[in-house]
Design an enzyme around this catalytic site. Sequence first.
Site, short mmCIF file in Angstrom:
data_model
loop_
_atom_site.label_atom_id
_atom_site.label_comp_id
_atom_site.label_asym_id
_atom_site.label_seq_id
_atom_site.Cartn_x
_atom_site.Cartn_y
_atom_site.Cartn_z
N GLU A 47 0.90 -11.72 -13.10
CA GLU A 47 2.45 -11.79 -12.66
C GLU A 47 3.07 -10.13 -13.16
O GLU A 47 4.00 -10.11 -12.82
CB GLU A 47 3.05 -12.89 -13.81
CG GLU A 47 4.10 -13.56 -13.12
CD GLU A 47 4.32 -14.60 -14.13
OE1 GLU A 47 4.29 -16.24 -13.69
OE2 GLU A 47 4.75 -14.47 -15.21
N HIS A 105 -24.28 -20.44 -11.04
CA HIS A 105 -24.85 -21.51 -9.93
C HIS A 105 -23.64 -21.89 -9.09
O HIS A 105 -23.75 -23.13 -8.50
CB HIS A 105 -25.22 -22.73 -10.96
CG HIS A 105 -26.41 -22.34 -11.82
ND1 HIS A 105 -27.75 -22.31 -11.39
CD2 HIS A 105 -26.40 -21.72 -13.22
CE1 HIS A 105 -28.35 -21.91 -12.56
NE2 HIS A 105 -27.82 -21.33 -13.59
N LYS A 121 10.72 -21.79 -6.19
CA LYS A 121 11.80 -22.65 -6.70
C LYS A 121 12.97 -22.81 -5.80
O LYS A 121 13.15 -23.84 -5.73
CB LYS A 121 12.18 -22.08 -8.27
CG LYS A 121 11.04 -21.79 -9.09
CD LYS A 121 11.78 -21.11 -10.32
CE LYS A 121 10.86 -20.90 -11.39
NZ LYS A 121 11.19 -20.02 -12.52
O1 PA5 Z 1 5.60 -14.69 -17.77
C1 PA5 Z 1 6.78 -15.52 -17.56
O2 PA5 Z 1 7.85 -15.13 -17.66
C2 PA5 Z 1 6.77 -16.83 -16.91
O3 PA5 Z 1 5.30 -17.20 -16.66
C3 PA5 Z 1 7.13 -18.00 -17.81
O4 PA5 Z 1 6.66 -17.89 -18.92
C4 PA5 Z 1 7.25 -19.39 -17.11
O5 PA5 Z 1 7.72 -19.34 -15.85
C5 PA5 Z 1 7.86 -20.49 -18.28
O6 PA5 Z 1 8.98 -19.97 -18.16
P1 PA5 Z 1 10.12 -20.69 -19.47
O7 PA5 Z 1 9.53 -20.27 -20.60
O8 PA5 Z 1 11.57 -20.00 -19.14
O9 PA5 Z 1 10.36 -22.15 -19.35
#
Ligand code: PA5
Length: 447
Positions: A289, A310, A424
Amino acid sequence: MEKISLNIDKVLSFVNKADIEKNAALAKECNETLHNGTGKGNDFLGWLDLPSSVTAEQLQDIQETADRLRDKCEVVVVVGIGGSYLGAKAVIEALSNSFDWLEKDRKNPVVVYAGQNIGEDYLFELMNYLSDKSFGIINISKSGTTTEPALAFRILRKQLEDAVGKDEAKNRIVAVTDAARGALHTLAKNEGYKMYVIPDNVGGRFSVLTPVGLLPIAVAGLDISKLIEGAVFMEENTKPEIPFEENIAEQYAVTRNELYKKGKKIEILANFNPKLHFLAEWWKQLYGESEGKENKGIFNASVDFTTDLHSMGQWIQEGERTIFETVLSVARPANSVLITSDPEDLDGLNYLIGKNVDYVNKMAELGTQLAHVDGGVPNIKIEIPDLNEYYLGQLIYFFEKACGISGYILGVNPFDQPGVEAYKKNMFALLEKPGFEKESEEIKKRI
Ligand code: PA5
């Protein structure tokens, strides 16, 4: 105390040592940029000095909440997705007894997870499991609006309130969310739930050392002070003042970027200890990310060895040569199992009598490293002295720091995730969420 170590010797037949050394100055500059707060995403740098700024009072408060949940609950459900659950799960899986949850007289509550998917069968089965258990919920969402955890929480909260009543449910629900905004913040305030705040300047995937990770980890009976202590050590030892030759975060960041430039587009995090499976899941989110944007970035994959030797072993040995491996190696197992003698020796294992199982594992690790290097796979080795809270604290901060530096070397903003919004938007349009009328019209024409 020892420290985790990084060994890049088995990369040097693929990348020139001189190139790595040439880029030491760039890594140092990127590290300084992080600390000066002058780079991209500089409003999300709260994780940098997080370990050293956690106070004993904060840890005590988290521990007290954890103890309350531990007293009341056989099972604690951690509701969250992405950075809001992976760090906790990584540490809990790494340090808990793998079979403890099957024991009737457990010392620790069972920690289970929800809101990390939208699987109806998963949720149904979880609800069924919880139906005769005394349970509590830690609901974690920084934004407080993420669909997956919101959906799971709505349903599980009702189940809990139906089982124990609204008043008692309040004692068993804890919210971890934004300081001022979001639906979860409002709900927690209205209902009077115990609430912890995720600092504004700490993004989800960098939040494991906040209550996001610390509370579930403490509920699981693990030592959160030791986790923080290890992270503080690594915070000190990866600062820009630490010379490149001793700064493993800078070295790792440079090495993986040099490999990337040489066409090694996939990094596989390999472990030889199945307890580290979710550490790799956390790592994949952290790096994937942070770096996968602007059509750039190493693809992060992971394998559990020897299990996956394996399955994916063939591909790693002889498939397309676009990969490198980073091996997480635990120097010493916590327990010992000796290989026993067998008079018939039909399996031919008597030559190992008296050796412990980890000896065989270590030889598999060494043999795999040499085979993969021979097969054209560069190998970075990260050694963890023991699998405990202190060294995991070091490892977590090391990976976070290296990720920040690596993202800056790559030239991206490692602290945003604009790409996550695309699915989303489509999902809301398809669900005909109020406010998405125009998108709904448009998307219907495409399906
Ligand atoms: O690293 C990030 O920002 C995302 O992976 C969030 O942790 C994830 O989308 C969850 O978001 P939130 O904590 O707002 O529900």
